[in-house]
Design an enzyme around this catalytic site. Structure first.
Site, PDB file in Angstrom:
ATOM      1  N   CYS A  74       0.843  -1.195   0.000  1.00 25.36           N
ATOM      2  CA  CYS A  74       0.000   0.000   0.000  1.00 25.36           C
ATOM      3  C   CYS A  74       0.879   1.246   0.000  1.00 25.36           C
ATOM      4  O   CYS A  74       1.684   1.446   0.889  1.00 25.36           O
ATOM      5  CB  CYS A  74      -0.903   0.000   1.230  1.00 25.36           C
ATOM      6  SG  CYS A  74      -1.956   1.452   1.372  1.00 25.36           S
ATOM      7  N   GLU A 118      -5.677  -7.846  -2.672  1.00 25.25           N
ATOM      8  CA  GLU A 118      -5.737  -7.923  -1.204  1.00 25.25           C
ATOM      9  C   GLU A 118      -4.792  -6.896  -0.616  1.00 25.25           C
ATOM     10  O   GLU A 118      -3.711  -6.663  -1.138  1.00 25.25           O
ATOM     11  CB  GLU A 118      -5.357  -9.345  -0.745  1.00 25.25           C
ATOM     12  CG  GLU A 118      -5.345  -9.561   0.750  1.00 25.25           C
ATOM     13  CD  GLU A 118      -3.976  -9.344   1.391  1.00 25.25           C
ATOM     14  OE1 GLU A 118      -3.899  -9.305   2.637  1.00 25.25           O
ATOM     15  OE2 GLU A 118      -2.989  -9.194   0.649  1.00 25.25           O
ATOM     16  N   ARG A 163      -7.345 -10.830  12.092  1.00 26.20           N
ATOM     17  CA  ARG A 163      -6.650 -10.261  10.929  1.00 26.20           C
ATOM     18  C   ARG A 163      -7.675  -9.687   9.954  1.00 26.20           C
ATOM     19  O   ARG A 163      -8.410 -10.421   9.294  1.00 26.20           O
ATOM     20  CB  ARG A 163      -5.816 -11.342  10.235  1.00 26.20           C
ATOM     21  CG  ARG A 163      -4.928 -10.832   9.096  1.00 26.20           C
ATOM     22  CD  ARG A 163      -4.201 -11.968   8.411  1.00 26.20           C
ATOM     23  NE  ARG A 163      -3.152 -11.502   7.536  1.00 26.20           N
ATOM     24  CZ  ARG A 163      -1.907 -11.234   7.917  1.00 26.20           C
ATOM     25  NH1 ARG A 163      -1.570 -11.414   9.178  1.00 26.20           N
ATOM     26  NH2 ARG A 163      -0.995 -10.801   7.065  1.00 26.20           N
ATOM     27  N   ARG A 165      -8.474  -7.654   6.572  1.00 30.10           N
ATOM     28  CA  ARG A 165      -7.882  -7.294   5.290  1.00 30.10           C
ATOM     29  C   ARG A 165      -8.978  -6.889   4.306  1.00 30.10           C
ATOM     30  O   ARG A 165     -10.095  -7.422   4.351  1.00 30.10           O
ATOM     31  CB  ARG A 165      -7.080  -8.459   4.696  1.00 30.10           C
ATOM     32  CG  ARG A 165      -5.766  -8.754   5.416  1.00 30.10           C
ATOM     33  CD  ARG A 165      -4.787  -7.610   5.235  1.00 30.10           C
ATOM     34  NE  ARG A 165      -3.468  -7.845   5.798  1.00 30.10           N
ATOM     35  CZ  ARG A 165      -3.101  -7.500   7.028  1.00 30.10           C
ATOM     36  NH1 ARG A 165      -3.971  -6.935   7.846  1.00 30.10           N
ATOM     37  NH2 ARG A 165      -1.885  -7.717   7.457  1.00 30.10           N
TER      38      ARG A 165
END
Length: 337
Positions: A74, A118, A163, A165
């Site tokens: 990112c 993702e 987690r 995402r």
């Protein structure tokens, strides 16, 4: 029909494995990290992985693919640069995804039918929302109809890891995009003790003892054998949801980032790299190569994806591409009465 998948930023193959488990064929994959490539080949073989910097790879040589997948880093984007034709952001790796799409259209006369990207959940708000806006607009420019959701591994993958995402899915066909649905949440039946053997004696390097400056603080704070802990240098954090915290690539940069447990003999130890793989939903037959340093193992596990979550999304993508109007796949559980 078996759909051919191309995988960018493949890491150790978690996304590839999820799609393969869903019935797809991995036709091409790329990864720049040499150690991740060693681990990838150790499981998948060496027939299609292309090691190297994606900016230097001849994208016209990539085989024809039906689905493009990528777990990309990112970075901030310049909307002004994007509207000028990406000149200001040519070095940003996201735009390499677009370059692959462009090459597929030029060489084979069409784009991949579907894509799945993702990233960290903060992509939605990164750079005040500009990053996600640029991604959506760029994919729409290539004719994709896009949907995105944030999924938590403990809620959608039946793995005891907290987690979150973001998963971005796109289709060239609008009716397919309209019919695509992300998986529903499923019960968390796999517990930490299904992954971690607290009675197992492991190598001494994984334990904290009196020689550590943090031992006294850890000993006072770690009292629960049903969960994990994290050492934050000046305090110890207990995960009160009785799952593992988000595994990160930073685990490879020092022991403080590796979650800790209390074993059955009240010893304090770090999670093993192999346990981290299991917490990402990798199968038990997935092994690190012999001789791989722990720093690389931890980094690779933290950088990976949760395989069962990807498998469920991949199954939904394939079902959609096949034109099936089946309802969302929900795992059926039998509750003992």
């Amino acid at each position: 029909m078996t759909y051919r998948v191309g995988s960018m930023f493949a890491g150790i193959g978690g996304t590839c494995l999820g799609f393969a488990q869903a019935g797809a064929e991995i036709a091409w994959a790329n990864e720049i990290d040499k150690n991740a490539c060693i681990t990838y080949r150790n499981y998948f073989g060496n027939s299609y992985l292309e090691e190297g910097d994606i900016t230097k790879i001849d994208k016209r040589q990539i085989p024809e693919i039906d689905i493009l997948i990528a777990g990309f880093p990112c970075q901030a984007f310049s909307i002004a640069g994007y509207r000028k034709g990406f000149e200001d952001d040519r070095g940003n790796v996201f735009f390499q995804i677009l370059e692959v799409l462009k090459a597929q259209e030029e060489v084979y006369g069409h784009l991949p039918q579907a894509i799945m990207l993702e990233n960290v959940k903060n992509l939605f708000t990164h750079d005040k929302g500009n990053t996600f806006k640029v991604i959506r607009e760029a994919l729409e420019t290539f004719g994709y109809f896009v949907k995105a959701e944030v999924l938590n591994s403990m809620e959608y993958g039946n793995v005891p890891q907290n987690r979150e995402r973001i998963y971005i899915v796109g289709f060239q066909d609008k009716s397919q995009a309209d019919s695509f649905i992300f998986p529903d949440p499923i019960p968390l039946t796999n517990k930490l003790d299904d992954v971690i053997d607290r009675s197992k004696k492991v190598d001494s390097r994984y334990y904290y003892d009196e020689s550590s400056q943090y031992y006294k603080m850890l000993k006072e704070s770690m009292v629960n054998k049903n969960t994990t802990y994290q050492l934050r240098r000046i305090y110890v954090r207990e995960n009160r949801s009785n799952v593992s915290p988000t595994l990160t690539a930073n685990m490879g940069t020092g022991g403080h980032n590796v979650p800790l447990i209390l074993d059955n003999e009240d010893n304090i130890r770090k999670l093993l790299p192999e346990e981290c793989l299991l917490l990402q939903g990798f199968p038990k037959d997935y092994h690190y190569p012999e001789g791989m340093a722990n720093t690389h193992k931890y980094k690779q596990a933290g950088n990976s994806v949760t395989v069962p979550v990807v498998k469920r999304i991949a199954t939904q993508i394939i079902t959609t591409l096949n034109g099936k109007k089946e309802e969302n796949q929900v795992y059926k559980y039998i509750t003992a009465t």
